[in-house]
Enzyme design. Structure first.
Site, mmCIF file in Angstrom:
data_model
loop_
_atom_site.group_PDB
_atom_site.id
_atom_site.type_symbol
_atom_site.label_atom_id
_atom_site.label_comp_id
_atom_site.label_asym_id
_atom_site.label_seq_id
_atom_site.Cartn_x
_atom_site.Cartn_y
_atom_site.Cartn_z
ATOM 1 N N ASP A 1 13.465 11.510 30.797
ATOM 2 C CA ASP A 1 12.299 10.742 30.390
ATOM 3 C C ASP A 1 12.659 9.851 29.215
ATOM 4 O O ASP A 1 13.261 10.310 28.232
ATOM 5 C CB ASP A 1 11.145 11.670 30.004
ATOM 6 N N ASP B 1 14.315 18.778 32.315
ATOM 7 C CA ASP B 1 14.370 17.390 31.867
ATOM 8 C C ASP B 1 14.994 17.250 30.492
ATOM 9 O O ASP B 1 15.212 18.210 29.770
ATOM 10 C CB ASP B 1 12.975 16.774 31.870
ATOM 11 N N ASP C 1 14.352 14.492 27.148
ATOM 12 C CA ASP C 1 13.590 13.382 26.572
ATOM 13 C C ASP C 1 14.512 12.612 25.640
ATOM 14 O O ASP C 1 15.076 13.185 24.697
ATOM 15 C CB ASP C 1 12.385 13.904 25.783
#
Length: 332
Positions: free
Chosen positions: A125, A71, A73
């Site tokens: 995210d 991922d 952020d």
């Protein structure tokens, strides 16, 4: 004594994000940013929006998790007057609307962020922050005006991950070995995921606070582990405290509280002690293959033992057949 510095450096290459992956993630992140900018330009007269990368991707300590799902952020910072502040749920709704057509996967509205899911086994995210001042510099960092995170359950709460990033970058400046050690720690916890060990942020803080520099990565990793143990495990050191405080907002928060139940604490400290025991055995081993097996037990199959060549002919002979591998069942 077995010198596995090259093996550790190769391990780092196995677990870190490649430049191709980084480029792919940046491209996706930038596309999401453009979606959000357009939404605010078209729909939010009283608010503007900016972005700041945060987390391990921005600090260059990311690893490829065994699950394959990695991922990015990316903080979304909404600027506006205090009287125009939305509720956290409203702010989440704005971002969800902005990114709804970015992928063919449904975005997920979590308590602390909006997640944009990609089919290629990664996600972005988007934690959402509100600020009432904008000093117009490139990073709009202002230590006197702490951003507030839109938490759907807890409301707007002070949070400044960019300050954490600045703290880490200052501590890690010129210390590539420290960044590798953070990755080794994350790979260890990923390999031992069933134990529910502390988060990457906690290990980043513990690594920075207890870093021991050595010429060799295997020695530096082991000595840093020992330093961490002496800092937090009272069974090994009377003065130890089972604590890990944020270096930035909120500096009074002990992040290890979440891992303080009897089971979680025991799992963590026992696993740490077992890793250190194996590390000691590996450093003292005469055979590189034997030493590598000690580390691999904890760090996983991505720790590369197959390409090790023994220089000591007598030791190499002992490994001429699989049934002669010298494993000690009583070792850590």
């Amino acid at each position: 004594m077995a010198d596995l510095n090259e093996t550790f450096v190769s391990f780092n290459g196995n677990i870190k994000l490649s430049e191709k992956r980084k480029k792919e993630l940046r491209t996706s992140r930038n596309a999401v940013r453009e979606d959000i900018r357009k939404y605010f330009d078209d729909n939010r007269d009283k608010h503007t929006v900016k972005f700041k990368g945060q987390g391990s991707f921005s600090m260059n300590t990311s690893i490829l998790p065994l699950s394959g799902e990695y991922d990015v952020d990316d903080g979304v910072y909404i600027f506006g007057k205090e009287e125009d502040r939305p509720t956290p749920s409203q702010a989440h709704g704005w971002i969800l609307k902005a990114v709804e057509n970015r992928t063919n996967q449904n975005s997920i509205d979590k308590n602390t962020c909006v997640r944009v899911q990609y089919a290629a086994q990664y996600h972005i995210d988007l934690p959402i922050y509100y600020k009432t001042t904008d000093n117009d510099n490139e990073y709009f960092f202002d230590s006197s005006d702490v951003p507030e995170l839109a938490h759907k359950d807890k409301g707007w709460i002070p949070s400044d991950p960019y300050a954490f990033r600045l703290w880490f970058e200052e501590k890690a400046k010129g210390k590539e070995q420290l960044k590798r050690i953070v990755r080794y720690l994350k790979a260890w916890t990923d390999n031992k995921h069933h134990l529910n060990l502390p988060s990457g942020m906690i290990f980043t803080i513990l690594a920075v606070n207890n870093y021991v520099s050595k010429d060799r990565d295997d020695e530096a990793f082991l000595e840093t582990l020992k330093s961490i143990q002496l800092a937090i495990d009272s069974s090994k050191n009377f003065w130890a405290r089972y604590e890990c405080f944020r270096p930035t907002v909120d500096t009074t928060e002990n992040l290890l509280v979440k891992y303080s139940s009897e089971t979680k604490k025991k799992n963590f400290l026992d696993a740490l002690d077992s890793l250190i025991t194996s590390g000691n055995q590996a450093i003292e081993a005469k055979s590189k293959k034997d030493a590598c097996a000690k580390w691999q037990k904890h760090l996983g199959d991505r720790f590369p033992c197959s390409n090790i060549e023994e220089k000591d002919e007598d030791v190499a002979k002992a490994f001429s057949s699989p049934d002669q591998l010298r494993y000690d069942n009583k070792s850590a």
